[in-house]
Design a protein around this motif. Structure first.
Motif, PDB file in Angstrom:
ATOM      1  N   PHE A   1       0.837  -1.196   0.000  1.00 21.69           N
ATOM      2  CA  PHE A   1       0.000   0.000   0.000  1.00 21.69           C
ATOM      3  C   PHE A   1       0.876   1.252   0.000  1.00 21.69           C
ATOM      4  O   PHE A   1       1.937   1.278   0.634  1.00 21.69           O
TER       5      PHE A   1
ATOM      6  N   PHE B   1      -0.172   5.227   0.962  1.00 21.77           N
ATOM      7  CA  PHE B   1      -1.272   6.050   1.470  1.00 21.77           C
ATOM      8  C   PHE B   1      -1.004   7.520   1.172  1.00 21.77           C
ATOM      9  O   PHE B   1       0.019   8.057   1.593  1.00 21.77           O
TER      10      PHE B   1
ATOM     11  N   SER C   1      -2.664   0.449  -4.131  1.00 23.69           N
ATOM     12  CA  SER C   1      -2.335  -0.866  -3.588  1.00 23.69           C
ATOM     13  C   SER C   1      -1.977  -1.819  -4.714  1.00 23.69           C
ATOM     14  O   SER C   1      -2.472  -1.685  -5.839  1.00 23.69           O
TER      15      SER C   1
ATOM     16  N   GLN D   1      -5.343   6.307  -2.051  1.00 25.45           N
ATOM     17  CA  GLN D   1      -4.466   5.162  -1.800  1.00 25.45           C
ATOM     18  C   GLN D   1      -4.081   4.506  -3.116  1.00 25.45           C
ATOM     19  O   GLN D   1      -4.802   4.586  -4.111  1.00 25.45           O
TER      20      GLN D   1
END
Length: 342
Positions: free
Chosen positions: A100, A102, A147, A145
């Motif tokens: 991830f 952020f 991912s 985000q």
């Protein structure tokens, strides 16, 4: 029509880099945040108490770091169904890695769209590795985000699951809801900000309060069959190896297994409890080393550990390494989190 191995590879490689998006947005509900935090055993008050979330600098209730699974994972499954010939998600694939980045914290009321793409594909010794990328965007706030999920499968020439097994899977999975599912639509790739460009510590602990090599107090977490079934419902994970002993045995597993994103999401909560605020996280990544088997009438006990590996005084950031084990056997490998201290 029969598709050859070379045609399959060509179809997959042609899809790499093509972006698709969900037609409708996912609105993050306040109670859904609490349900998801409960599923992850995450008691951080920023997920439960609006006043505490406001004290940390958030205008609304803050969502756990891995809440992307509520909509992004479903969009990614749609992508694989669309661009990979055959039924990839029934071929015996396993999640082997998750990463991830952020950019902005997700809070109650955010209206999220999931942009998905095939990031990479390779075939090694008859096995296949697929990495799907998901970009979560808020309609007003932009990119929230990123991912990356890597799946490993047996490949076209490998030992896939039998027709009998797939039929059994169909009989115990969620009832079909395809008539309500909106197809993905082609989209332009979103402009991605620099990682950590928000540079907010929010409610994180002070940089001067930590030191390199410092061990974070360990946490022991019990996972029961009830936890697995609850996560199935909250996150919408349809894989029956998380609740069916018959399917787990047919898949040559010792027992039903905990969801990888359940154990990783709980790890994120463990780390954010120490750091003070999940919104201070910039990156999080882990490799899944082994399954967490959960017996029918007793809990699986996972021990989480972590330490501060490196500190960066010029930015007040820190790199944390973390891990998890069951009876001394590693659950994760090569796990890191980059955080912004205050």
């Amino acid at each position: 029509m029969t598709i050859t191995g070379s045609e399959r590879v060509q179809a997959i490689e042609a899809a790499i880099g093509q972006t698709y998006t969900t037609q409708d947005y996912y609105e993050v509900g306040r109670e859904k945040i609490r349900e998801f935090a409960r599923a992850l055993h995450d008691d951080n008050p920023v997920h439960w108490d609006e006043a505490k979330s406001a004290d940390a600098g958030h205008d609304k209730l803050l969502a756990p770091l891995t809440i992307v699974v509520l909509d992004g994972t479903k969009a990614q499954a749609q992508l694989f169904d669309t661009v990979v010939p055959g039924d990839l998600l029934k071929s015996g694939v396993l999640q082997v890695e998750q990463r991830f980045i952020f950019h902005k914290p997700i809070t109650a009321g955010d209206r999220l769209k999931s942009d998905v793409s095939m990031d990479s594909y390779k075939s090694v010794a008859g096995a296949e590795l697929f990495t799907g990328k998901t970009v979560i965007r808020d309609l007003d706030k932009g990119v929230m985000q990123e991912s990356w999920t890597t799946l490993a499968g047996p490949g076209e020439t490998g030992d896939g699951l039998t027709a009998e097994f797939i039929s059994m899977v169909d009989d115990v999975m969620f009832s079909p809801t395809a008539s309500h599912e909106l197809p993905l639509v082609p989209a332009e790739a979103a402009e991605i900000p620099e990682p950590g460009s928000h540079a907010f510590a929010y409610g994180a602990i002070p940089f001067d309060s930590v030191s390199e090599g410092q061990e974070i107090p360990p946490r022991t977490q019990r996972f029961t069959r009830g936890d697995l079934v609850n996560y199935v419902g909250v996150a919408g994970d349809p894989n029956p190896i998380h609740h069916s002993d018959e399917l787990a045995a047919a898949a040559k597993l010792d027992s039903v297994v905990a969801q990888g994103m359940l154990t990783l999401g709980t790890a994120a909560g463990y780390l954010s409890a120490f750091v003070g605020d999940p919104a201070a996280f910039i990156e999080l990544s882990a490799r899944f080393s082994s399954a967490v088997y959960v017996p029918p009438t007793e809990a699986a006990v996972v021990e989480y550990t972590a330490k501060i590996k490196t500190l960066y005084p010029e930015t007040k950031r820190g790199l944390i390494t973390f891990g998890a084990s069951v009876n001394g056997k590693r659950v994760f490998g090569k796990c890191t989190a980059l955080v912004q201290f205050s």
